[in-house]
Structures are given as structure tokens and as C-alpha cells.
Write a protein that holds these residues in place. Sequence first.
Motif, short mmCIF file in Angstrom:
data_model
loop_
_atom_site.label_atom_id
_atom_site.label_comp_id
_atom_site.label_asym_id
_atom_site.label_seq_id
_atom_site.Cartn_x
_atom_site.Cartn_y
_atom_site.Cartn_z
N GLY A 1 8.00 4.02 -10.76
CA GLY A 1 7.70 5.32 -10.11
C GLY A 1 6.41 5.26 -9.30
N ALA A 2 5.89 4.00 -9.32
CA ALA A 2 4.54 3.79 -8.50
C ALA A 2 4.67 3.77 -6.95
CB ALA A 2 4.10 2.45 -8.98
N GLY A 3 6.16 3.62 -6.40
CA GLY A 3 6.09 3.69 -5.00
C GLY A 3 5.37 2.55 -4.30
N VAL A 4 5.12 2.63 -3.01
CA VAL A 4 4.38 1.71 -2.42
C VAL A 4 3.23 2.60 -1.55
CG1 VAL A 4 4.30 -0.05 -0.38
CG2 VAL A 4 6.40 -0.02 -2.08
N PRO A 5 1.89 2.23 -2.00
CA PRO A 5 0.88 3.08 -0.98
C PRO A 5 1.08 3.23 0.41
CG PRO A 5 -0.03 1.68 -2.76
CD PRO A 5 1.50 1.15 -2.53
N LYS A 6 1.02 4.34 0.80
CA LYS A 6 1.18 4.85 2.32
C LYS A 6 2.63 4.54 2.97
CE LYS A 6 -3.99 4.28 3.06
NZ LYS A 6 -4.82 3.71 3.87
#
Length: 414
Positions: free
Chosen positions: A324-329
Motif C-alpha cells: 500500500g506504499a505506492g510510488v512517491p509522486k
Amino acid sequence: MRTFLSSRLGGAAAAILLVSGMSASAQDTGDALFSQVARGRYLATLGDCGACHTAPGLPAFAGGVVLKTPFGNLVAPNITPDPETGIGTMTLGDFQRVMSEGIGKGGYHLYGGMPFTTFTKVTKEDNAAIWAYLQTIEPAKNKVEPNQLPFPFNIRTSLIGWNLINFSAGEFKPDPKKSPEWNRGAYIVEGLGHCGTCHTPKNLIGGDKSGQFLEGATLQGWFAPNITADPQKGIGAWSTDDIVAYLKTGANRFDIASGPMAEMVEKSSQHWTDTDLKAVALYLKEGRNGEARAPQPIPAADKRMVAGQAIFADRCMGCHLSSGAGVPKLFPRLAQTPLVNGDDPTSLIRVVLAGNRAGATEAAPTGPAMPSFAWNLGDQEIAAVLTYVRNSWGNAASAIETKDVAALRKTLTP
């Protein structure tokens, strides 16, 4: 003769000095006016005036933007200096009364769609600067009827009672116990920035619930999330740098702006000075709800969680990752973010149904896009996957109801 000539020469010298003094005075006046207009332009941007007063395809500040309220539609008026359809016949005193009292020229009461309840905190000096800037805008003829509410809400005299319940007039008063930077942040958030207009829950008659300041609210089909220092539902886990980055670029390591917030970043906060961005961040970080306790998540064995996990693995994991961390920006983080943990899941449901594209800023000219899943996920499936998201990776929030997804789907279907 010598006396006469001396007198004439002395008079000429005095005249030259007088003319020089007048020129210097005129230049000083011009410089002061230029500075005031420039400041007014910045303040109008800080207050995001264009968001409501500039409709697509129309000149700047010509009005026409429709604000949908639970009571009907209000339309932002023309605030260019056009004398017939704008504010060309208003005086600075008229403008000051609009901002500080919510009273229009002629003595009529304004509706709360014009956030005078927060603009009342703006200083007279700042209002004068905004007014000076508005006088420099190209006049635009665009007649607008702001009050399009049905009976009985279109009766403005009812606003006298509304004001008694929801409005306290008065300029912002700095807290002597706080730093100048904190007070500047408070002045922006509570005043010209009118953050509470979107982020504070409303009562039955549309006024702010002042005891729940910045705890999140649903407006026009979007949920403006909790931006208090609550570590679970709010932005308590964000650093001041995280807040500055979000307001400057529309993205940080926790979240990516969407919907009206993306528009606000694009048109307003990306243009704020670094000093103002840091002041707002400091104020929000030192805000209320910093000691709130996190609720317990729905157990992983719950059938909704099991179904939601399978859907997430199939449709969402590729972008948002299994953590659930995603990819920053690039792809938004889902773990421990205020929008995911918020009391109202409206924006989450909306983004899954309709998709979303992040706004462009000078610092981030391109942004990610979220595709619509309305065509291949049913209401129950969307409810399950969002329930899983809201109760995984440290998140804890209520389950999504299938009926809520179905209801929002109807509003988004042409």
C-alpha cells in the motif's frame, strides 16, 4: 537691480526644488501603488479567488462558476471593474463590508457560499490591496444572477438568523504566546486561505461546526479530508516538509492531490511564497487532535476483507504495491493516509468509479492518472476492495456499504 535679480534667481531655484519635490512625490506614490497592486494580486491568488470567480471560457474574474449546495445553486458573481455587470460602481468601503461583514452594496446579505465567515479575519490593509488589484483587471461584461436558490432559501432576510448562529465578525488577532510564523499560518488558514470552508463539517443549515474545525467535510461530491494533527485520520504523521511539498507540487510521500484540491494547488498554493507555505505547515502541525486514538481495524478474516484483498491483488497492486506504499509522486500511497482513513469515503469511491488525473504545477508539470473501474467492477466489489484498503497496512476505518457505491455511481452516470 542686484536685489531684483537675486530675488528672481531665488524664486526660480525654489520653483525647481518644488517641481523636483512634486516629481519625487509622484514617483513615490506610483511606486507605492504598484507595490499595493502587486501585493493584492498575490493575496487574490493566496485566497484562490479565481477558483470561484473565473468560469471556463470566460475572462478572468468574470464570474459564472456554479456552486452546488444542499439548498440549490449559487453562482459566483462578476468581480471585474465593469460598471454594469461587475463591481465597477463599488467603493473600497463597499468591498470592505463584503469581506468583513458579508454585506453587499445596497445592504443585502451574502450567502455563505462567499466565505465571508473567514474573510472577516482579513486585515483592512490586505483588503485594500486586493481591491487595488481588482481595479486593474480588464472589465468584462458578464451579467450573473448569483442567487439561484429555490423558495424559501432565495429569501435573503433569512440570512439574518443564519448569521446570528454561524458568523462572528472581526479581524484576526495574533496570539501573543505564539511565534510570528505560527500566527502568519493561522491568519492564512483561518482567514484568506479559508481552508475550513471545505475541510470543516457543516451543520444542518450549512454553517461550519466550529468545534470540529478542519476535521473533514463532503462538498459537491468530494470529501475534503481531515487536516488536523490527528495521527490517524488527519495529517499528524506528515512533517512540515511533507505539507509544504503537497501544497507546492500536489504530491508528497503520503498523498497526491485530486479533485478540487488538485485545482487549488494548481491555481493557488503552488504560487505561495516559501515563507507562507512553511507558516501554514507549522500551524497545521501544531494544531488540535494531535493525541487522537486510532480505532481498531476490521479483522482480516472478515469476508469483505478476504474478497477485497483478492480484488486489490488483481486490479490495484501493480500501481499501489502489496504494501500500500505506492510510488512517491507517481502512484498515491494508501497506507496511513488521511483520505483513506477518513470518516467519509466519498472521494475514494468517486476516484475508483470515475478515475482521476492529478493537476499540473510548475514544480510537477505532469502527474499520474487513475483509470475508471466503473465499467468492470460492480458496486459490491468496489465496496469490498475499499473496505480492504481502509483496514490494511495500519489503516483503520469503517466498512464501505454497497448502497453508498450504488448511490454515488448514479450521480456520476450521464
